[in-house]
Write a protein that holds these residues in place. Structure first.
Motif, PDB file in Angstrom:
ATOM      1  N   SER A  64      56.199  13.471  22.803  1.00 11.51           N
ATOM      2  CA  SER A  64      55.935  12.110  23.298  1.00 11.51           C
ATOM      3  C   SER A  64      54.465  11.738  23.220  1.00 11.51           C
ATOM      4  CB  SER A  64      56.435  11.964  24.743  1.00 11.51           C
ATOM      5  OG  SER A  64      55.597  12.652  25.657  1.00 11.51           O
ATOM      6  N   VAL A  65      53.577  12.739  23.193  1.00  7.45           N
ATOM      7  CA  VAL A  65      52.139  12.455  23.116  1.00  7.45           C
ATOM      8  C   VAL A  65      51.564  12.792  21.743  1.00  7.45           C
ATOM      9  CG1 VAL A  65      51.822  12.786  25.601  1.00  7.45           C
ATOM     10  CG2 VAL A  65      51.480  14.727  24.047  1.00  7.45           C
ATOM     11  N   GLU A  89      40.791  -1.467  27.929  1.00  9.07           N
ATOM     12  CA  GLU A  89      41.962  -0.687  28.326  1.00  9.07           C
ATOM     13  C   GLU A  89      42.544  -1.217  29.635  1.00  9.07           C
ATOM     14  OE1 GLU A  89      42.210   3.567  27.335  1.00  9.07           O
ATOM     15  OE2 GLU A  89      41.816   3.863  29.466  1.00  9.07           O
ATOM     16  N   ALA A  90      41.686  -1.462  30.597  1.00  9.58           N
ATOM     17  CA  ALA A  90      42.147  -2.013  31.872  1.00  9.58           C
ATOM     18  C   ALA A  90      42.719  -3.407  31.691  1.00  9.58           C
ATOM     19  CB  ALA A  90      41.002  -2.040  32.879  1.00  9.58           C
ATOM     20  N   GLU A  91      42.070  -4.200  30.846  1.00 10.82           N
ATOM     21  CA  GLU A  91      42.529  -5.572  30.615  1.00 10.82           C
ATOM     22  C   GLU A  91      43.905  -5.582  29.961  1.00 10.82           C
ATOM     23  OE1 GLU A  91      40.398  -9.781  29.444  1.00 10.82           O
ATOM     24  OE2 GLU A  91      39.590  -7.914  28.645  1.00 10.82           O
ATOM     25  N   GLN A  92      44.145  -4.620  29.072  1.00  5.82           N
ATOM     26  CA  GLN A  92      45.418  -4.550  28.366  1.00  5.82           C
ATOM     27  C   GLN A  92      46.548  -4.003  29.243  1.00  5.82           C
ATOM     28  OE1 GLN A  92      46.435  -5.313  25.170  1.00  5.82           O
ATOM     29  NE2 GLN A  92      44.489  -6.306  24.745  1.00  5.82           N
ATOM     30  N   ARG A 140      45.603   3.427  21.266  1.00  2.00           N
ATOM     31  CA  ARG A 140      46.702   2.457  21.275  1.00  2.00           C
ATOM     32  C   ARG A 140      48.035   3.141  21.540  1.00  2.00           C
ATOM     33  NH1 ARG A 140      44.842  -2.972  21.232  1.00  2.00           N
ATOM     34  NH2 ARG A 140      42.779  -2.885  20.289  1.00  2.00           N
ATOM     35  N   GLU A 141      48.234   4.315  20.964  1.00  2.00           N
ATOM     36  CA  GLU A 141      49.490   5.045  21.190  1.00  2.00           C
ATOM     37  C   GLU A 141      49.607   5.447  22.659  1.00  2.00           C
ATOM     38  OE1 GLU A 141      49.205   8.229  18.439  1.00  2.00           O
ATOM     39  OE2 GLU A 141      49.902   7.040  16.717  1.00  2.00           O
ATOM     40  N   LEU A 198      39.663   9.905  22.295  1.00  2.56           N
ATOM     41  CA  LEU A 198      40.698   9.505  21.352  1.00  2.56           C
ATOM     42  C   LEU A 198      40.153   8.475  20.362  1.00  2.56           C
ATOM     43  CD1 LEU A 198      43.852   9.041  23.633  1.00  2.56           C
ATOM     44  CD2 LEU A 198      43.200  11.043  22.298  1.00  2.56           C
ATOM     45  N   ASP A 199      40.662   8.519  19.139  1.00  2.59           N
ATOM     46  CA  ASP A 199      40.301   7.476  18.183  1.00  2.59           C
ATOM     47  C   ASP A 199      41.094   6.215  18.505  1.00  2.59           C
ATOM     48  OD1 ASP A 199      42.896   7.915  17.237  1.00  2.59           O
ATOM     49  OD2 ASP A 199      42.230   9.066  15.498  1.00  2.59           O
TER      50      ASP A 199
END
Length: 312
Positions: A119-120, A194-197, A169-170, A163-164
């Motif tokens: 899953s990761v 990230e927080a906004e998304q 995104r994943e 992370l790239d």
């Protein structure tokens, strides 16, 4: 069972020497909600998170996770939570598969290790030793081990560091899926996008206190939108249409570049473009944008600092 899965009231945490890292914070997190805790380095994010995770006792105030004190009633809370620390610290000589099996053996109701690793994005890395993983892969392993117990509450401390862009995104997609399944997530991150998304609500910590809290859209909307452009040759700021009736709350001029701050972006932009069309001029380097969480974050931190200096 209350709908408030995390309940923090007047939390305080001090360290040896009298330094108070958390100075009376209060917030709640509802079931199935993703709550982001933001702040600059030293704002008190990790100190708060460690109390919620049951790793430290509060100096003052009360904290409840799933209705229990996470430190005093750790046995009732820990099996129902997943924790992703800033650094996992797994034995470097173990392989990914061995690490997952070891962790599963220490976890109540563990999911199949192979499923969690897949899953990761670590499904094909099971035979690789932890020390041979890239920084991003180690963060994926940290996340996998936080998820192996299928937690009701998930604490993520800087989950995408290293992370790239694709991996980030994943991870976002995975976290969204967990929230949609009903998992309550408390996130700390330095990536404001990230927080906004991801976040439903957030709190911005500044020097151990909450400087702002609420829905992401509301926090962002508390800041003005911006319009910037280059004045045409032969024109000056006084030639522009009256700004105050357009909701413009402030402006500055640097050379020939004008920046407007407005609470009514569409109205101000429409009036400005109508003026340019009537004058037969082009507004070069035109940039029209709503406020972002980054802008809100920086302004809130600045306002909090100025308020503190004024009090002094």
């Amino acid at each position: 069972m209350t709908d408030q899965v995390i309940d923090v009231t007047d939390l305080r945490r001090s360290y040896a020497g009298g330094f108070e890292a958390v100075r009376g914070t209060s917030f709640t997190v509802g079931r199935g909600e993703l709550f982001a805790l933001l702040g600059t380095n030293g704002a008190g994010k990790t100190s708060t998170l460690e109390v919620l995770e049951g790793l430290a006792r509060p100096t003052g105030g009360t904290v409840r996770v799933l209705g229990h004190d996470p430190y005093r009633e750790r046995a009732a809370v820990r099996p129902r939570t997943g924790v992703m620390l800033q650094e996992g610290g797994f034995p470097s000589e173990l392989t990914v598969d061995e690490t997952a099996r070891m962790w599963a053996g220490c976890t109540s109701g563990a999911r199949p290790a192979a499923d969690v690793l897949a899953s990761v994005g670590l499904g094909g890395r099971g035979g690789v030793r932890v020390k041979q993983l890239s920084g991003g892969e180690k963060r994926r392993l940290d996340l996998a081990m936080a998820l192996i117990g299928d937690p009701e509450v998930l604490f993520l401390d800087e989950p995408t560091t290293g992370l790239d862009a694709e991996g980030r995104r994943e991870t976002w997609d995975l976290v969204r899926a967990l929230r949609d399944r009903g998992t309550t997530v408390l996130l700390t991150t330095h990536y404001l996008e990230e927080a906004e998304q991801l976040a439903d609500r957030l709190a911005i910590l500044h020097e151990g206190r909450i400087a702002a809290t609420g829905r992401v859209a509301d926090v962002v909307a508390s800041q003005p939108s911006q319009i910037s452009f280059e004045l045409p040759e032969g024109y000056f700021p006084g030639d522009l249409p009256p700004l105050a009736p357009l909701g413009v709350t402030g402006h500055d001029v640097q050379g020939r570049t004008v920046r407007l701050r407005t609470d009514e972006l569409q109205r101000a932009a429409t009036a400005l473009l109508t003026w340019a069309e009537g004058a037969g001029v082009a507004l070069r380097r035109l940039d029209v944008r709503a406020a972002s969480l980054e802008e809100a974050f920086l302004q809130i931190a600045k306002d909090a600092t100025n308020e503190k200096e004024t009090v002094r």
